[in-house]
Design a protein around this motif. Structure first.
Motif, PDB file in Angstrom:
ATOM      1  N   GLY A 259       1.182  21.098  -9.970  1.00 58.94           N
ATOM      2  CA  GLY A 259       1.234  19.756  -9.417  1.00 58.94           C
ATOM      3  C   GLY A 259       0.005  19.369  -8.617  1.00 58.94           C
ATOM      4  N   LEU A 260      -0.849  20.342  -8.284  1.00 57.16           N
ATOM      5  CA  LEU A 260      -2.080  20.046  -7.552  1.00 57.16           C
ATOM      6  C   LEU A 260      -3.220  19.632  -8.474  1.00 57.16           C
ATOM      7  CD1 LEU A 260      -2.004  22.950  -4.936  1.00 57.16           C
ATOM      8  CD2 LEU A 260      -1.520  20.533  -4.540  1.00 57.16           C
ATOM      9  N   LEU A 261      -3.035  19.774  -9.780  1.00 56.36           N
ATOM     10  CA  LEU A 261      -4.068  19.357 -10.725  1.00 56.36           C
ATOM     11  C   LEU A 261      -4.068  17.837 -10.866  1.00 56.36           C
ATOM     12  CD1 LEU A 261      -3.534  22.041 -13.517  1.00 56.36           C
ATOM     13  CD2 LEU A 261      -5.278  22.033 -11.728  1.00 56.36           C
ATOM     14  N   PRO A 262      -5.221  17.241 -11.178  1.00 51.94           N
ATOM     15  CA  PRO A 262      -5.257  15.779 -11.361  1.00 51.94           C
ATOM     16  C   PRO A 262      -4.417  15.338 -12.562  1.00 51.94           C
ATOM     17  CG  PRO A 262      -7.470  16.693 -11.045  1.00 51.94           C
ATOM     18  CD  PRO A 262      -6.554  17.851 -11.248  1.00 51.94           C
TER      19      PRO A 262
ATOM     20  N   PHE B 101     -11.626  19.190   0.614  1.00 50.90           N
ATOM     21  CA  PHE B 101     -11.706  20.498  -0.043  1.00 50.90           C
ATOM     22  C   PHE B 101     -10.916  21.548   0.733  1.00 50.90           C
ATOM     23  CE2 PHE B 101     -13.919  24.608  -0.441  1.00 50.90           C
ATOM     24  CZ  PHE B 101     -13.711  24.839  -1.797  1.00 50.90           C
ATOM     25  N   LEU B 102     -11.089  21.564   2.052  1.00 51.36           N
ATOM     26  CA  LEU B 102     -10.348  22.523   2.874  1.00 51.36           C
ATOM     27  C   LEU B 102      -8.846  22.258   2.826  1.00 51.36           C
ATOM     28  CD1 LEU B 102     -12.717  22.687   5.994  1.00 51.36           C
ATOM     29  CD2 LEU B 102     -12.485  24.358   4.147  1.00 51.36           C
ATOM     30  N   TRP B 103      -8.475  20.982   2.809  1.00 56.42           N
ATOM     31  CA  TRP B 103      -7.041  20.650   2.759  1.00 56.42           C
ATOM     32  C   TRP B 103      -6.434  21.049   1.409  1.00 56.42           C
ATOM     33  CZ3 TRP B 103      -3.903  19.418   6.583  1.00 56.42           C
ATOM     34  CH2 TRP B 103      -2.612  19.008   6.253  1.00 56.42           C
ATOM     35  N   THR B 104      -7.226  20.946   0.344  1.00 63.73           N
ATOM     36  CA  THR B 104      -6.736  21.373  -0.969  1.00 63.73           C
ATOM     37  C   THR B 104      -6.478  22.880  -0.980  1.00 63.73           C
ATOM     38  OG1 THR B 104      -8.004  19.585  -1.996  1.00 63.73           O
ATOM     39  CG2 THR B 104      -7.218  21.345  -3.434  1.00 63.73           C
ATOM     40  N   LEU B 105      -7.373  23.642  -0.359  1.00 65.52           N
ATOM     41  CA  LEU B 105      -7.137  25.087  -0.245  1.00 65.52           C
ATOM     42  C   LEU B 105      -5.874  25.371   0.548  1.00 65.52           C
ATOM     43  CD1 LEU B 105     -10.758  26.439   0.444  1.00 65.52           C
ATOM     44  CD2 LEU B 105      -9.500  26.389  -1.719  1.00 65.52           C
TER      45      LEU B 105
ATOM     46  N   GLY C  81       1.935  17.027   1.795  1.00 68.26           N
ATOM     47  CA  GLY C  81       0.634  17.512   1.357  1.00 68.26           C
ATOM     48  C   GLY C  81      -0.010  16.620   0.314  1.00 68.26           C
ATOM     49  N   HIS C  82       0.768  16.165  -0.664  1.00 71.55           N
ATOM     50  CA  HIS C  82       0.226  15.284  -1.696  1.00 71.55           C
ATOM     51  C   HIS C  82      -0.209  13.943  -1.103  1.00 71.55           C
ATOM     52  CE1 HIS C  82       1.833  18.290  -4.340  1.00 71.55           C
ATOM     53  NE2 HIS C  82       1.500  17.612  -5.428  1.00 71.55           N
ATOM     54  N   LEU C  83       0.571  13.423  -0.161  1.00 70.95           N
ATOM     55  CA  LEU C  83       0.207  12.152   0.470  1.00 70.95           C
ATOM     56  C   LEU C  83      -1.095  12.280   1.248  1.00 70.95           C
ATOM     57  CD1 LEU C  83       3.616  10.731   1.770  1.00 70.95           C
ATOM     58  CD2 LEU C  83       2.158   9.785  -0.016  1.00 70.95           C
ATOM     59  N   LEU C  84      -1.263  13.362   1.992  1.00 67.33           N
ATOM     60  CA  LEU C  84      -2.488  13.550   2.764  1.00 67.33           C
ATOM     61  C   LEU C  84      -3.706  13.724   1.848  1.00 67.33           C
ATOM     62  CD1 LEU C  84      -1.259  15.804   5.708  1.00 67.33           C
ATOM     63  CD2 LEU C  84      -2.132  13.474   5.850  1.00 67.33           C
ATOM     64  N   ILE C  85      -3.518  14.433   0.740  1.00 69.24           N
ATOM     65  CA  ILE C  85      -4.628  14.579  -0.211  1.00 69.24           C
ATOM     66  C   ILE C  85      -5.044  13.223  -0.754  1.00 69.24           C
ATOM     67  CG2 ILE C  85      -5.179  15.409  -2.531  1.00 69.24           C
ATOM     68  CD1 ILE C  85      -3.770  17.976  -1.898  1.00 69.24           C
ATOM     69  N   GLN C  86      -4.073  12.382  -1.107  1.00 69.68           N
ATOM     70  CA  GLN C  86      -4.420  11.062  -1.636  1.00 69.68           C
ATOM     71  C   GLN C  86      -5.057  10.174  -0.567  1.00 69.68           C
ATOM     72  OE1 GLN C  86      -1.327   9.162  -3.827  1.00 69.68           O
ATOM     73  NE2 GLN C  86      -2.437   7.232  -4.063  1.00 69.68           N
ATOM     74  N   LEU C  87      -4.557  10.240   0.665  1.00 69.85           N
ATOM     75  CA  LEU C  87      -5.143   9.430   1.735  1.00 69.85           C
ATOM     76  C   LEU C  87      -6.583   9.840   2.027  1.00 69.85           C
ATOM     77  CD1 LEU C  87      -2.117   9.193   4.214  1.00 69.85           C
ATOM     78  CD2 LEU C  87      -3.151   7.313   2.938  1.00 69.85           C
ATOM     79  N   ILE C  88      -6.834  11.155   2.115  1.00 70.47           N
ATOM     80  CA  ILE C  88      -8.197  11.631   2.400  1.00 70.47           C
ATOM     81  C   ILE C  88      -9.129  11.311   1.237  1.00 70.47           C
ATOM     82  CG2 ILE C  88      -9.580  13.676   2.893  1.00 70.47           C
ATOM     83  CD1 ILE C  88      -7.126  14.901   4.233  1.00 70.47           C
TER      84      ILE C  88
ATOM     85  N   MET D 122       0.832  -1.216   0.000  1.00 74.85           N
ATOM     86  CA  MET D 122       0.000   0.000   0.000  1.00 74.85           C
ATOM     87  C   MET D 122       0.859   1.255   0.000  1.00 74.85           C
ATOM     88  SD  MET D 122      -3.073   1.133  -0.090  1.00 74.85           S
ATOM     89  CE  MET D 122      -3.973   2.611   0.226  1.00 74.85           C
ATOM     90  N   MET D 123       1.887   1.285   0.834  1.00 77.12           N
ATOM     91  CA  MET D 123       2.740   2.466   0.890  1.00 77.12           C
ATOM     92  C   MET D 123       3.473   2.681  -0.419  1.00 77.12           C
ATOM     93  SD  MET D 123       2.165   3.919   3.656  1.00 77.12           S
ATOM     94  CE  MET D 123       3.483   5.111   3.605  1.00 77.12           C
ATOM     95  N   ALA D 124       3.852   1.558  -1.081  1.00 77.92           N
ATOM     96  CA  ALA D 124       4.534   1.698  -2.366  1.00 77.92           C
ATOM     97  C   ALA D 124       3.611   2.356  -3.393  1.00 77.92           C
ATOM     98  CB  ALA D 124       5.004   0.339  -2.853  1.00 77.92           C
ATOM     99  N   ASN D 125       2.310   2.013  -3.375  1.00 79.82           N
ATOM    100  CA  ASN D 125       1.368   2.622  -4.299  1.00 79.82           C
ATOM    101  C   ASN D 125       1.188   4.111  -4.021  1.00 79.82           C
ATOM    102  OD1 ASN D 125       0.932   0.157  -5.506  1.00 79.82           O
ATOM    103  ND2 ASN D 125      -0.806  -0.369  -4.184  1.00 79.82           N
ATOM    104  N   LEU D 126       1.206   4.491  -2.756  1.00 79.19           N
ATOM    105  CA  LEU D 126       1.070   5.899  -2.417  1.00 79.19           C
ATOM    106  C   LEU D 126       2.240   6.707  -2.955  1.00 79.19           C
ATOM    107  CD1 LEU D 126      -0.259   5.782   1.264  1.00 79.19           C
ATOM    108  CD2 LEU D 126      -1.521   6.391  -0.793  1.00 79.19           C
TER     109      LEU D 126
END
Length: 221
Positions: free
Chosen positions: A87-90, A198-202, A168-175, A1-5
């Motif tokens: 880098g924040l775009l999908p 949404f709030l974390w993305t801001l 930040g990117h890891l937390l966005i993917q986890l959430i 799982m961590m490798a995929n993240l």
């Protein structure tokens, strides 16, 4: 799982060609060039105002001789800001999550400031290695500590930028994964998780801008 993240931080390739070159060159294409007209459009006017305000704020603690660095420092901040936000775009890649790139930016600029300081003001540059009023027994220890801190500075610049964006990117993917998983079983919790996402993305948008500014500010100091 961590490798995929952590797969999202690998440099993407297409037909055997690395796409990091495209990711590094794309930000410069998105910034419009000023025209030769007397009146520019709103986008170019806003861009010029932003760059002027940033340069003015950056050069406040720097003497007149250091103002020649305004163009390269403003360009570096624009470059970092564009890559961090893109880098924040999908389905995009953030080159600034690579420690090698950040160190490649931090080390030359840091080395340039050290060399120029030693050449122009050697007494003041060496004086930073020993604070005024230091007791005699502590002089050798403090010189060693300050020298180590001087050489660690580019590493701290690169690691700070990499760690903040990677976390930040890891937390966005986890959430986002949690919200997608809970959507079918616990709809209310999934909606709450989506609002947190949404709030974390801001917050990540703010972090992307702040980290670009902090990187350039610490280099200029």
């Amino acid at each position: 799982m961590m490798a995929n993240l952590f797969d999202q931080f690998m440099s993407p390739t297409y037909l055997g060609m690395p796409l990091i070159v495209l990711a590094l060159g794309l930000p410069w294409i998105l910034w419009p060039s000023p025209s030769t007209r007397w009146l520019n459009n709103r986008l170019i006017t806003l861009q010029s105002w932003f760059l002027n305000r940033f340069t003015q704020q950056l050069l406040l603690p720097i003497n007149t001789g250091g103002h020649k660095w305004a163009l390269i420092l403003a360009s570096l901040m624009t470059f970092l800001l564009s890559m961090n936000l893109l880098g924040l775009l999908p389905y995009t890649f953030t080159p600034t999550t690579q420690l090698s790139l950040n160190m490649g930016l931090a080390v030359p600029f840091w080395l340039a400031t050290v060399i120029i300081g030693m050449r122009n003001q050697p007494t003041a540059a060496l004086g930073h290695l020993l604070p005024e009023g230091t007791p005699t027994p502590l002089i050798p220890v403090l010189i060693v500590i300050e020298t180590i801190s001087l050489f660690i500075r580019p590493l701290a610049l690169g690691v700070r930028l990499t760690a903040n964006l990677t976390a930040g990117h890891l937390l966005i993917q986890l959430i986002a994964t949690a919200a997608f998983t809970l959507m079918t079983t616990m709809t209310t919790v999934a909606l709450l998780t989506t609002s947190i996402l949404f709030l974390w993305t801001l917050l990540e948008i703010a972090v992307a801008m702040i980290q670009a500014y902090v990187f350039v500010l610490l280099l200029s100091l």
